[in-house]
Design a protein around this motif. Sequence first.
Motif, PDB file in Angstrom:
ATOM      1  N   UNK A 288      -8.620  -6.860   6.678  1.00 32.96           N
ATOM      2  CA  UNK A 288      -7.647  -7.609   5.582  1.00 32.96           C
ATOM      3  C   UNK A 288      -8.178  -6.763   4.381  1.00 32.96           C
ATOM      4  N   UNK A 289      -9.265  -6.414   4.070  1.00 31.81           N
ATOM      5  CA  UNK A 289      -9.591  -5.687   2.869  1.00 31.81           C
ATOM      6  C   UNK A 289      -9.095  -4.519   2.813  1.00 31.81           C
ATOM      7  N   UNK A 290      -8.922  -3.904   3.838  1.00 27.74           N
ATOM      8  CA  UNK A 290      -8.317  -2.427   3.827  1.00 27.74           C
ATOM      9  C   UNK A 290      -7.014  -2.547   3.628  1.00 27.74           C
ATOM     10  N   UNK A 291      -6.193  -3.459   4.196  1.00 25.44           N
ATOM     11  CA  UNK A 291      -4.718  -3.731   4.029  1.00 25.44           C
ATOM     12  C   UNK A 291      -4.488  -4.091   2.659  1.00 25.44           C
ATOM     13  N   UNK A 292      -5.320  -4.940   1.995  1.00 20.77           N
ATOM     14  CA  UNK A 292      -5.106  -5.598   0.644  1.00 20.77           C
ATOM     15  C   UNK A 292      -5.251  -4.316  -0.290  1.00 20.77           C
ATOM     16  N   UNK A 293      -6.179  -3.279  -0.207  1.00 26.45           N
ATOM     17  CA  UNK A 293      -6.295  -2.311  -1.011  1.00 26.45           C
ATOM     18  C   UNK A 293      -5.549  -1.069  -0.607  1.00 26.45           C
ATOM     19  N   UNK A 294      -5.062  -0.931   0.580  1.00 29.68           N
ATOM     20  CA  UNK A 294      -3.986   0.311   0.896  1.00 29.68           C
ATOM     21  C   UNK A 294      -2.560   0.016   0.559  1.00 29.68           C
ATOM     22  N   UNK A 295      -2.295  -0.874   0.674  1.00 28.07           N
ATOM     23  CA  UNK A 295      -0.838  -1.261   0.263  1.00 28.07           C
ATOM     24  C   UNK A 295      -0.253  -0.770  -0.986  1.00 28.07           C
ATOM     25  N   UNK A 296      -1.168  -1.216  -2.129  1.00 30.32           N
ATOM     26  CA  UNK A 296      -0.666  -0.670  -3.309  1.00 30.32           C
ATOM     27  C   UNK A 296      -0.537   0.791  -3.561  1.00 30.32           C
TER      28      UNK A 296
END
Length: 303
Positions: A288-296
């Motif tokens: 989840x952390x990776x998704x949150x920080x990669x999407x932007x």
Amino acid sequence: MYPWDYRDRLSMYKLILNYSAKYFTQFGINNTGNEFWALTIFYGILYQTRRYNDPSNYLVNGRPQKESFISVKSGWSGINYYVIVPFFLAALKSNFFGPLSYPMELLQQEELRSDFCYSFEECNASYPQVMAGTLKIFEYLQAREKTSNNSENPTYNTDMEKITHYIWSRHQNGIDAGKPLFYDNSQFYSTDEKHFAEGFLTTVEFLEAANYPSDMKNSTIVLSTFPHRKLTIGDWFILGWNFNISEKVLLIITKIISGINNISGGAFFNIWKKIMMSESARKNAQFLVKIIFLLPKLIPSDN
């Protein structure tokens, strides 16, 4: 070595990275799988964003600060000091670097001398828990056994979950030791920078509890979103206009996590730690952390 010079302090990180490389061979090429990368990358980011400068005055003895100068009056540099110096001193103590052609010692800075320790014995006297935890890391690595006899790239039976946990735990011990330095110097920072610093350090604790990987790739995903400048009045509440999308995401996440944790009196973090006792929960949290920080990063930005 002089720990108040950027290059010398960077040398401490490089020595640890280089000498620990063989224990992480199987986790990434060119030492990218080394779990000490998060500490090194963040050190560079704090320097690039000028958070090591003297917050009360950019002059030193009436002259502009040298490019490589790290101020003893910077709360960020004080906290970082207790993150890296115990690692370096414990590595020396455990002979992790092997035989040295000459003895290594840290040169003291007389200003605010009582706030810092410059030898293993001195640090151990003031922060025994920090030094014991740090020694444990290097003793663990040195006890690893080879799982392949490849002469060029031998591998060792390093448990990534375990070493990541050890490093994060010691990292938090160092922050706890260095935090008083930030409080002592906090009057020199804007209220918003203080809010952010406190919130970010709290957010890091949540990442640590999830045992978020601290290798080069995973560390960069999160740390590349760190604000490119110190926050000024108003930035914490309305998000500075010249922060890019990724930086704003980090600020928002930091505000939410630290805000909920403060309102709950720390109960939020205690609940999180209990949830993270499950391996599957940790894996889901890391994803989840990776998704949150990669999407932007996929969204075009003019900044």
